[in-house]
Design an enzyme around this catalytic site. Structure first.
Site, PDB file in Angstrom:
ATOM      1  N   GLU A   1       0.861  -1.175   0.000  1.00 49.73           N
ATOM      2  CA  GLU A   1       0.000   0.000   0.000  1.00 49.73           C
ATOM      3  C   GLU A   1       0.901   1.229   0.000  1.00 49.73           C
ATOM      4  O   GLU A   1       1.655   1.457   0.953  1.00 49.73           O
ATOM      5  CB  GLU A   1      -0.910   0.021   1.226  1.00 49.73           C
TER       6      GLU A   1
ATOM      7  N   ASP B   1      -5.608   7.910  10.878  1.00 50.09           N
ATOM      8  CA  ASP B   1      -4.286   7.415  11.259  1.00 50.09           C
ATOM      9  C   ASP B   1      -3.878   7.877  12.647  1.00 50.09           C
ATOM     10  O   ASP B   1      -4.179   8.995  13.071  1.00 50.09           O
ATOM     11  CB  ASP B   1      -3.242   7.884  10.237  1.00 50.09           C
TER      12      ASP B   1
ATOM     13  N   TYR C   1     -10.801  -5.012   3.016  1.00 53.59           N
ATOM     14  CA  TYR C   1      -9.991  -4.585   4.155  1.00 53.59           C
ATOM     15  C   TYR C   1     -10.882  -4.543   5.387  1.00 53.59           C
ATOM     16  O   TYR C   1     -11.739  -3.686   5.520  1.00 53.59           O
ATOM     17  CB  TYR C   1      -9.398  -3.199   3.864  1.00 53.59           C
TER      18      TYR C   1
END
Length: 268
Positions: A49, A60, A174
């Site tokens: 990725e 994040d 995912y």
């Protein structure tokens, strides 16, 4: 239909669990990122990725936030990431996924993004803050260029929404192991196992578990119920803590993760 749903692609896992390795492109610089990516592939990563640094990475945790800040100070852009993908593709045949927030892609232009991604040898993209309910145009243009769209599936999503997410994915799904942001954790969230089982009701695609996988033990644990693990913060942290030997540190980490899984399967 996207090429990955036809089985003619690079987004595949050679063994179980497969390894999806995330890197923040441009941290500490683009040349080192290329070295890191190639080292990870040679050490056993199945898919890379390529993280596009963004000023407001809301999904994040602090490790990747710091990496994005460092990369942005280097002036790293989406165009740079696509050029990097082209350099990597000349050296390796592993899967390449652009990992970005939506804003850089919209600013770049969706049609232009897809065309340049294909030219660079990219296989697909994961746009972290683009929800499936608002992704029709994105999916249409990506499919027209035979690029796969990968979406995040969360433990909090009801089955109706998981079905929609699974049907919109190409390559793999995912599965987010927990609510919250990225980052290493001491124990794998219990929600991950249940989520993977729920996703499998709606798709035959591989399922990769991410958000918090950082140790060989956790990597092996994911392999007991999922097809692959996504490792991001641990890799980015290895880059941060090993200046001057970033590629070697990442290769060592990847080998450690893969060997841990091998030991786990051998003991069964």
């Amino acid at each position: 239909m996207a090429k990955n749903q036809q089985g003619n692609n690079r987004l595949q896992f050679k063994s179980k669990p497969g390894l999806v390795a995330y890197v923040t492109c441009g941290d500490p610089n683009l040349k080192t990122t290329e070295d890191i990516v190639l080292a990870a592939i040679r050490a056993g990563a199945d898919i890379i990725e390529l993280g596009v640094p963004f000023s407001d990475p809301v999904a994040d945790g602090p490790v990747i936030q710091r990496a994005s800040e460092r990369a942005l100070k280097q002036g790293t852009s989406l165009a740079d990431v696509l050029r990097l993908a082209g350099e990597v593709r000349r050296e390796a045949d592993s899967g390449l996924v652009v990992f970005s927030y939506l804003n850089p892609v919209l600013r770049f232009g969706l049609e232009r993004f897809c065309a340049e991604a294909v030219a660079a040898g990219v296989d697909g993209a994961l746009i972290t803050d683009l929800i499936v309910e608002e992704a029709d145009e994105y999916r249409r243009v990506m499919a027209a260029h035979q690029l796969d769209t990968i979406f995040l599936a969360a433990p909090t999503s009801p089955d109706r929404r998981l079905k929609r997410i699974a049907q919109a994915c190409g390559g793999f799904v995912y599965a987010v192991s927990r609510t919250g942001v990225t980052g290493t954790q001491k124990q794998l969230a219990a929600d991950a196992h249940d989520l993977v089982g729920r996703i499998r009701k709606f798709t035959m695609l591989p399922v990769a578990v991410g958000f918090g996988v950082s140790t060989p033990e956790q990597f092996a644990q994911v392999g007991e119920f999922a097809d692959a693990a996504v490792v991001g913060s641990a890799i980015v942290q290895a880059v941060e803590q090993n200046r001057g030997r970033e590629a070697q540190a990442v290769a060592d980490l990847v080998r450690s993760l893969k060997s841990g899984a091998a030991r786990g399967s051998a003991s069964l």
